[in-house]
Design a protein around this motif. Structure first.
Motif, PDB file in Angstrom:
ATOM      1  N   GLN A  77       0.823  -1.219   0.000  1.00 45.50           N
ATOM      2  CA  GLN A  77       0.000   0.000   0.000  1.00 45.50           C
ATOM      3  C   GLN A  77       0.852   1.262   0.000  1.00 45.50           C
ATOM      4  O   GLN A  77       0.527   2.238  -0.659  1.00 45.50           O
ATOM      5  CB  GLN A  77      -0.902   0.019   1.265  1.00 45.50           C
ATOM      6  N   ILE A  78       1.940   1.243   0.753  1.00 44.71           N
ATOM      7  CA  ILE A  78       2.766   2.438   0.928  1.00 44.71           C
ATOM      8  C   ILE A  78       3.486   2.814  -0.368  1.00 44.71           C
ATOM      9  O   ILE A  78       3.455   3.966  -0.793  1.00 44.71           O
ATOM     10  CB  ILE A  78       3.777   2.235   2.081  1.00 44.71           C
ATOM     11  N   THR A  79       4.121   1.820  -1.002  1.00 42.57           N
ATOM     12  CA  THR A  79       4.864   2.103  -2.244  1.00 42.57           C
ATOM     13  C   THR A  79       3.993   1.956  -3.488  1.00 42.57           C
ATOM     14  O   THR A  79       4.475   2.127  -4.606  1.00 42.57           O
ATOM     15  CB  THR A  79       6.086   1.175  -2.374  1.00 42.57           C
ATOM     16  N   LYS A  80       2.715   1.635  -3.261  1.00 41.46           N
ATOM     17  CA  LYS A  80       1.725   1.475  -4.342  1.00 41.46           C
ATOM     18  C   LYS A  80       2.178   0.428  -5.378  1.00 41.46           C
ATOM     19  O   LYS A  80       2.183   0.679  -6.572  1.00 41.46           O
ATOM     20  CB  LYS A  80       1.441   2.807  -5.028  1.00 41.46           C
ATOM     21  N   VAL A 120       2.157   1.841  -9.261  1.00 39.10           N
ATOM     22  CA  VAL A 120       1.068   2.529  -9.940  1.00 39.10           C
ATOM     23  C   VAL A 120       0.737   3.852  -9.254  1.00 39.10           C
ATOM     24  O   VAL A 120       1.199   4.131  -8.146  1.00 39.10           O
ATOM     25  CB  VAL A 120      -0.189   1.628  -9.992  1.00 39.10           C
ATOM     26  N   GLU A 121      -0.092   4.659  -9.900  1.00 38.92           N
ATOM     27  CA  GLU A 121      -0.502   5.951  -9.347  1.00 38.92           C
ATOM     28  C   GLU A 121      -1.684   5.798  -8.386  1.00 38.92           C
ATOM     29  O   GLU A 121      -1.648   6.272  -7.269  1.00 38.92           O
ATOM     30  CB  GLU A 121      -0.904   6.893 -10.495  1.00 38.92           C
ATOM     31  N   ASP A 122      -2.730   5.146  -8.855  1.00 39.46           N
ATOM     32  CA  ASP A 122      -3.978   5.023  -8.091  1.00 39.46           C
ATOM     33  C   ASP A 122      -4.267   3.534  -7.902  1.00 39.46           C
ATOM     34  O   ASP A 122      -4.706   2.853  -8.832  1.00 39.46           O
ATOM     35  CB  ASP A 122      -5.104   5.701  -8.876  1.00 39.46           C
ATOM     36  N   ASN A 125      -7.999   2.065  -8.861  1.00 43.75           N
ATOM     37  CA  ASN A 125      -8.292   2.170 -10.295  1.00 43.75           C
ATOM     38  C   ASN A 125      -7.351   1.324 -11.133  1.00 43.75           C
ATOM     39  O   ASN A 125      -7.773   0.641 -12.065  1.00 43.75           O
ATOM     40  CB  ASN A 125      -8.234   3.625 -10.766  1.00 43.75           C
ATOM     41  N   ASP A 126      -6.057   1.382 -10.818  1.00 48.83           N
ATOM     42  CA  ASP A 126      -5.087   0.630 -11.611  1.00 48.83           C
ATOM     43  C   ASP A 126      -5.268  -0.874 -11.461  1.00 48.83           C
ATOM     44  O   ASP A 126      -5.128  -1.616 -12.427  1.00 48.83           O
ATOM     45  CB  ASP A 126      -3.651   1.044 -11.250  1.00 48.83           C
ATOM     46  N   VAL A 127      -5.586  -1.343 -10.249  1.00 56.72           N
ATOM     47  CA  VAL A 127      -5.804  -2.777 -10.053  1.00 56.72           C
ATOM     48  C   VAL A 127      -6.981  -3.234 -10.908  1.00 56.72           C
ATOM     49  O   VAL A 127      -6.898  -4.248 -11.614  1.00 56.72           O
ATOM     50  CB  VAL A 127      -6.035  -3.110  -8.554  1.00 56.72           C
ATOM     51  N   GLU A 128      -8.067  -2.488 -10.893  1.00 57.68           N
ATOM     52  CA  GLU A 128      -9.246  -2.856 -11.696  1.00 57.68           C
ATOM     53  C   GLU A 128      -8.927  -2.790 -13.184  1.00 57.68           C
ATOM     54  O   GLU A 128      -9.308  -3.661 -13.963  1.00 57.68           O
ATOM     55  CB  GLU A 128     -10.429  -1.929 -11.343  1.00 57.68           C
TER      56      GLU A 128
END
Length: 198
Positions: A77-80, A120-122, A125-128
């Motif tokens: 979560q922290i480093t996305k 990723v940025e978001d 959204n990016d996972v979906e």
């Protein structure tokens, strides 16, 4: 080659029918189309410079998404960071091409053959979005192979061509001359006849 339910070649010159049937059978085998084709009918009229083909496909394959070939999970979560764990490698090269286009080569790490990690940025959204990336569309590949089969089986010089794929029906018409609308309709009618054979 899988056994076809129907394989008919008609010609006003009977000796040509057998030759065309052999040619079409060889091309179906070369292009590995036997499993996709259920019924096929070819009509050749040399006096009209006309070659017609109708094919009924056995079924269509759905598009392949990332979620079909593996799982997409948030790993940090922290480093996305998002990890794609691949279960089916068949379309891995296509997936990598798309990920490199989106995140750049440096943005996609592959610590193991079946593991891809992106920052990723978001996250949500990016996972979906990653889960829904279409990595392969077998229907498009199939259509191009059907067109290749039809063109390769067409008599030399028949450069005026028409083809369409509508659901499970592929129709093809070719001639040395301008294709008449009634010839294209005749190819469609042949497909209808093949559908009625079910």
């Amino acid at each position: 080659m899988d056994a076809l339910e129907t394989f008919i070649v008609e010609s006003t010159v009977q000796s040509e029918a057998d030759a065309y049937k052999s040619i079409v059978a060889d091309i179906i085998t070369e292009l590995v189309l036997g499993g996709a084709i259920g019924r096929i009918k070819v009509r050749v009229r040399p006096e009209d410079s006309l070659y017609l083909m109708a094919v009924i496909l056995r079924g269509s394959q759905p598009k392949v998404k990332v979620s079909d070939m593996g799982s997409v999970d948030i790993t940090n979560q922290i480093t996305k960071e998002v990890t794609i764990s691949i279960e089916q490698e068949k379309y891995l090269p296509e997936l990598l091409e798309q990920l490199w286009a989106k995140y750049g080569r440096a943005g996609v790490r592959q610590p193991e053959r079946k593991t891809l990690i992106m920052t990723v940025e978001d996250l949500d959204n990016d996972v979906e979005e990653l889960r829904n990336i279409v990595v392969a569309d077998p229907q498009k590949t199939l259509q191009s192979r059907l067109v290749e089969m039809a063109i390769r089986s067409t008599p030399e010089g028949f450069r005026v061509r028409y083809h369409s794929l509508d659901g499970h029906r592929f129709v093809f018409a070719a001639s040395e001359d301008i294709l008449k609308p009634e010839w294209i309709q005749e190819a469609r009618n042949i497909a209808e006849e093949l559908m009625e054979d079910e």
